[in-house]
Design a protein around this motif. Structure first.
Motif, PDB file in Angstrom:
ATOM      1  N   GLU A   1       1.624  11.298 -10.264  1.00  0.00           N
ATOM      2  CA  GLU A   1       0.770  12.358 -10.438  1.00  0.00           C
ATOM      3  C   GLU A   1       1.207  13.660 -10.409  1.00  0.00           C
ATOM      4  N   VAL A   2       2.488  13.853  -9.570  1.00  0.00           N
ATOM      5  CA  VAL A   2       3.730  14.780  -9.946  1.00  0.00           C
ATOM      6  C   VAL A   2       3.872  15.409 -10.792  1.00  0.00           C
ATOM      7  N   LYS A   3       4.679  14.332 -11.682  1.00  0.00           N
ATOM      8  CA  LYS A   3       5.380  13.970 -13.198  1.00  0.00           C
ATOM      9  C   LYS A   3       3.713  14.664 -13.650  1.00  0.00           C
ATOM     10  N   SER A   4       3.075  14.184 -13.427  1.00  0.00           N
ATOM     11  CA  SER A   4       1.321  14.814 -14.385  1.00  0.00           C
ATOM     12  C   SER A   4       1.565  15.892 -14.597  1.00  0.00           C
ATOM     13  N   ILE A   5       1.663  16.607 -13.658  1.00  0.00           N
ATOM     14  CA  ILE A   5       1.326  18.054 -13.019  1.00  0.00           C
ATOM     15  C   ILE A   5       2.199  18.881 -13.826  1.00  0.00           C
ATOM     16  N   LEU A   6       3.328  18.123 -13.420  1.00  0.00           N
ATOM     17  CA  LEU A   6       5.087  18.909 -13.877  1.00  0.00           C
ATOM     18  C   LEU A   6       5.084  19.831 -15.375  1.00  0.00           C
ATOM     19  N   GLU A   7       4.452  18.042 -16.565  1.00  0.00           N
ATOM     20  CA  GLU A   7       4.149  17.961 -17.425  1.00  0.00           C
ATOM     21  C   GLU A   7       3.800  19.030 -18.080  1.00  0.00           C
TER      22      GLU A   7
ATOM     23  N   TYR B   1       9.347  20.714  -7.990  1.00  0.00           N
ATOM     24  CA  TYR B   1       8.144  20.803  -7.106  1.00  0.00           C
ATOM     25  C   TYR B   1       8.107  20.128  -5.987  1.00  0.00           C
ATOM     26  N   SER B   2       7.893  20.171  -5.110  1.00  0.00           N
ATOM     27  CA  SER B   2       7.808  20.372  -3.272  1.00  0.00           C
ATOM     28  C   SER B   2       7.145  18.797  -3.415  1.00  0.00           C
ATOM     29  N   PHE B   3       8.007  17.917  -2.431  1.00  0.00           N
ATOM     30  CA  PHE B   3       7.074  16.922  -2.365  1.00  0.00           C
ATOM     31  C   PHE B   3       6.500  17.052  -1.032  1.00  0.00           C
ATOM     32  N   ALA B   4       6.706  18.585   0.047  1.00  0.00           N
ATOM     33  CA  ALA B   4       6.380  18.555   1.755  1.00  0.00           C
ATOM     34  C   ALA B   4       4.782  17.884   1.923  1.00  0.00           C
TER      35      ALA B   4
ATOM     36  N   LEU C   1       0.772  -0.989   0.244  1.00  0.00           N
ATOM     37  CA  LEU C   1       0.409  -0.145  -0.300  1.00  0.00           C
ATOM     38  C   LEU C   1       0.764   1.000   0.588  1.00  0.00           C
ATOM     39  N   TYR C   2       1.762   1.413   0.754  1.00  0.00           N
ATOM     40  CA  TYR C   2       2.927   2.259   1.134  1.00  0.00           C
ATOM     41  C   TYR C   2       3.712   2.531  -0.329  1.00  0.00           C
ATOM     42  N   PHE C   3       3.770   1.496  -1.006  1.00  0.00           N
ATOM     43  CA  PHE C   3       4.463   1.836  -2.007  1.00  0.00           C
ATOM     44  C   PHE C   3       4.646   2.296  -3.191  1.00  0.00           C
ATOM     45  N   TYR C   4       2.816   1.890  -3.304  1.00  0.00           N
ATOM     46  CA  TYR C   4       1.565   2.146  -4.947  1.00  0.00           C
ATOM     47  C   TYR C   4       1.387   3.446  -4.437  1.00  0.00           C
ATOM     48  N   LEU C   5       0.978   3.724  -3.212  1.00  0.00           N
ATOM     49  CA  LEU C   5       0.517   4.748  -3.088  1.00  0.00           C
ATOM     50  C   LEU C   5       1.750   6.351  -3.413  1.00  0.00           C
ATOM     51  N   GLU C   6       3.144   5.641  -2.812  1.00  0.00           N
ATOM     52  CA  GLU C   6       3.882   6.576  -2.608  1.00  0.00           C
ATOM     53  C   GLU C   6       4.408   6.241  -4.761  1.00  0.00           C
ATOM     54  N   THR C   7       3.927   5.791  -5.182  1.00  0.00           N
ATOM     55  CA  THR C   7       4.392   5.600  -7.225  1.00  0.00           C
ATOM     56  C   THR C   7       2.784   6.649  -7.341  1.00  0.00           C
ATOM     57  N   GLN C   8       2.367   6.566  -7.346  1.00  0.00           N
ATOM     58  CA  GLN C   8       1.239   7.206  -7.664  1.00  0.00           C
ATOM     59  C   GLN C   8       1.035   8.586  -7.654  1.00  0.00           C
ATOM     60  N   LEU C   9       1.452   8.925  -6.559  1.00  0.00           N
ATOM     61  CA  LEU C   9       1.629  10.272  -6.131  1.00  0.00           C
ATOM     62  C   LEU C   9       3.126  10.717  -7.033  1.00  0.00           C
ATOM     63  N   PHE C  10       3.904   9.870  -7.178  1.00  0.00           N
ATOM     64  CA  PHE C  10       4.877  10.741  -8.664  1.00  0.00           C
ATOM     65  C   PHE C  10       4.436  10.401  -9.589  1.00  0.00           C
TER      66      PHE C  10
ATOM     67  N   ASN D   1      16.739  16.240   3.514  1.00  0.00           N
ATOM     68  CA  ASN D   1      15.460  15.231   4.695  1.00  0.00           C
ATOM     69  C   ASN D   1      14.028  15.634   3.624  1.00  0.00           C
ATOM     70  N   GLN D   2      14.225  16.144   1.840  1.00  0.00           N
ATOM     71  CA  GLN D   2      12.994  15.914   1.385  1.00  0.00           C
ATOM     72  C   GLN D   2      13.394  15.957  -0.310  1.00  0.00           C
ATOM     73  N   LYS D   3      11.911  15.095  -0.498  1.00  0.00           N
ATOM     74  CA  LYS D   3      12.162  14.929  -1.887  1.00  0.00           C
ATOM     75  C   LYS D   3      11.520  15.863  -2.684  1.00  0.00           C
ATOM     76  N   TRP D   4      11.981  16.296  -4.022  1.00  0.00           N
ATOM     77  CA  TRP D   4      11.582  16.849  -4.722  1.00  0.00           C
ATOM     78  C   TRP D   4      11.332  16.231  -6.274  1.00  0.00           C
ATOM     79  N   ALA D   5      10.838  16.865  -6.530  1.00  0.00           N
ATOM     80  CA  ALA D   5      10.615  16.350  -8.139  1.00  0.00           C
ATOM     81  C   ALA D   5      10.975  17.271  -9.101  1.00  0.00           C
ATOM     82  N   MET D   6      11.641  17.624 -10.793  1.00  0.00           N
ATOM     83  CA  MET D   6      12.251  17.905 -10.952  1.00  0.00           C
ATOM     84  C   MET D   6      11.974  17.282 -12.951  1.00  0.00           C
TER      85      MET D   6
END
Length: 467
Positions: free
Chosen positions: A46-52, A151-154, A35-44, A123-128
């Motif tokens: 989703e963020v990728k889609s927003i940035l695109e 994109y800040s993953f905060a 569940l955790y890794f699936y949700l994390e992947t989905q968020l990644f 200690n924070q993740k960022w999407a570029m």
């Protein structure tokens, strides 16, 4: 951790609950991780889609716009997205923005037209998302720029952290609730087995009427097991009943002919003028065997009554010391034949009043002293010690005879058990005397024990309550 831990020492319902908890814990960890890794992947994603989407919007708006103007910088309205623009040489041209963590990926940015990357900084993740953009402000020259959307993953990280917190709370809570439920179900499922154990403990040779009770409509494995055991108990009870009835009938039928034969032999022995010496010896040998057979039949009749629960102690008050004296006087004739002395010693106490069955206590003493006489050598000694304790009387019958081996001590009170069969026949033993002694003591609520050593003798200790 104890290296000698053995799960077999613990009840089955506890073992089942523990195994259930372990399996459930592993399943919860497995699915929580998925569940955790699936949700994390989905968020990644989703963020990728927003940035695109934002990048595509920027590209469509760039035309005649000056790349250095604030228009480009302010065109991204989302507060958690930052924009960085580099020229083809990798120089940051947004003078109002600086990015320390971007320095490590400038070289990658200038070599690729477009790429997406998740990076970690402080200690924070960022999407570029990086893409190359052509500026056509000069008709004779096209300038290439690299736009980086960060994109800040905060917010998403907080969501994931909250998920971990929820799982850390819910997994132990689920395990606790599941353990209670698992223990309840295991206890309920094994209740019939506990009932089988309790019933089995109550069953003995003299009490085969006990049956295991469960719901009549139960047709599962436990139900079939209980029915099989009850059917087995029915067959055993019938078999033991027929055996006891046979022993009682045979013993009763043998009593009369044995008495007649004994009387005829005694009459023949008394007629000395008609018998030769050899004939008399033969008759005496036969009489000895008849006496032994008569003793065996009497004991078998008594045991048949015991098994049939036809005997209850007829308690009356009498002086135990007087009974001991009477038995010693009766056994002195047999003792004198082997030159064996029987002596009594009084320990603590003077009043030896006891409430018990006089005939059974007398038989108890006769059997034990007779046993001591049989297995004592000529010239031996038998000592009887009577002591009064707090609410109990203790009788010790001690001899210096052949003794009993240590490995036989646990079996001597069993029916027909003989330490040495050949010697038991030689001494006239039937293998029932000590079994009857044990029953007499137990039916009075007492206890009988023995200490013995080979070639040194035996010490039979009897504890009898005053009432």
């Amino acid at each position: 951790m104890n290296k000698n831990f053995n799960y077999k020492k613990y009840p089955l319902k506890i073992n089942l609950t523990i195994w259930y908890m372990v399996i459930l814990f592993l399943v919860l960890i497995f699915f929580s991780s998925i569940l955790y890794f699936y949700l994390e992947t989905q968020l990644f994603e989703e963020v990728k889609s927003i940035l695109e989407i934002e990048m595509q919007k920027l590209k469509s708006e760039i035309g005649e716009t000056d790349i250095n103007s604030n228009y480009l910088i302010n065109s991204v309205n989302k507060e958690n997205i930052s924009i960085f623009v580099y020229n083809s040489q990798g120089k940051l041209i947004n003078k109002n923005l600086e990015s320390e963590f971007m320095q490590d990926i400038i070289s990658v940015a200038v070599k690729k037209n477009k790429f997406f990357k998740i990076i970690e900084y402080k200690n924070q993740k960022w999407a570029m998302l990086t893409a190359a953009v052509n500026s056509d402000t000069d008709q004779d020259f096209t300038q290439v720029y690299y736009i980086n959307l960060i994109y800040s993953f905060a917010r998403e990280q907080k969501m994931l952290d909250n998920l971990i917190l929820i799982l850390l709370i819910m997994i132990p809570l689920t395990l606790i609730l599941a353990s209670e439920g698992g223990y309840f179900l295991a206890s309920r499922a094994l209740k019939a087995i506990d009932l089988i154990s309790v019933t089995a403990e109550k069953i003995s040779q003299s009490n085969l009427s006990q049956r295991i009770r469960i719901n009549k409509g139960r047709e599962d494995e436990i139900g079939r097991l209980v029915k099989t055991l009850n059917s087995l108990l029915d067959r055993l009870e019938n078999s033991f009943y027929r055996q006891k009835q046979f022993n009682a009938d045979v013993s009763h039928e043998l009593k009369t002919p044995i008495s007649v034969i004994k009387a005829q032999i005694e009459e023949a022995i008394d007629s000395e003028e008609k018998l030769t010496s050899d004939q008399k010896n033969i008759l005496l040998t036969i009489k000895k065997q008849i006496d032994q057979m008569n003793q065996l039949v009497s004991q078998m009749l008594l045991l048949a009554k015991v098994d049939g629960k036809n005997i209850k102690p007829n308690k009356e008050e009498f002086d135990l010391n007087v009974v001991v004296d009477t038995v010693i006087e009766e056994m002195n004739n047999l003792a004198s034949e082997k030159n064996i002395s029987i002596k009594k010693e009084i320990g603590e106490g003077k009043d030896f009043k006891i409430k018990a069955d006089l005939s059974l206590i007398t038989q108890l003493l006769l059997n034990l002293i007779d046993n001591a006489l049989k297995y004592s050598k000529d010239g031996g000694k038998i000592k009887i010690i009577l002591t009064k304790l707090d609410g109990f009387y203790r009788l010790n019958i001690i001899d210096n005879g052949i003794g009993i081996a240590e490995e036989d001590l646990d079996d001597i009170f069993k029916r027909f058990y003989r330490v040495d069969k050949s010697r038991s026949r030689e001494y006239g033993g039937t293998g029932l005397g000590l079994s009857i002694c044990s029953w007499i003591v137990k039916i009075h609520g007492g206890e009988i024990n023995v200490k013995s050593s080979l070639k040194k003798g035996s010490d039979f200790e009897i504890l009898l309550p005053e009432e």
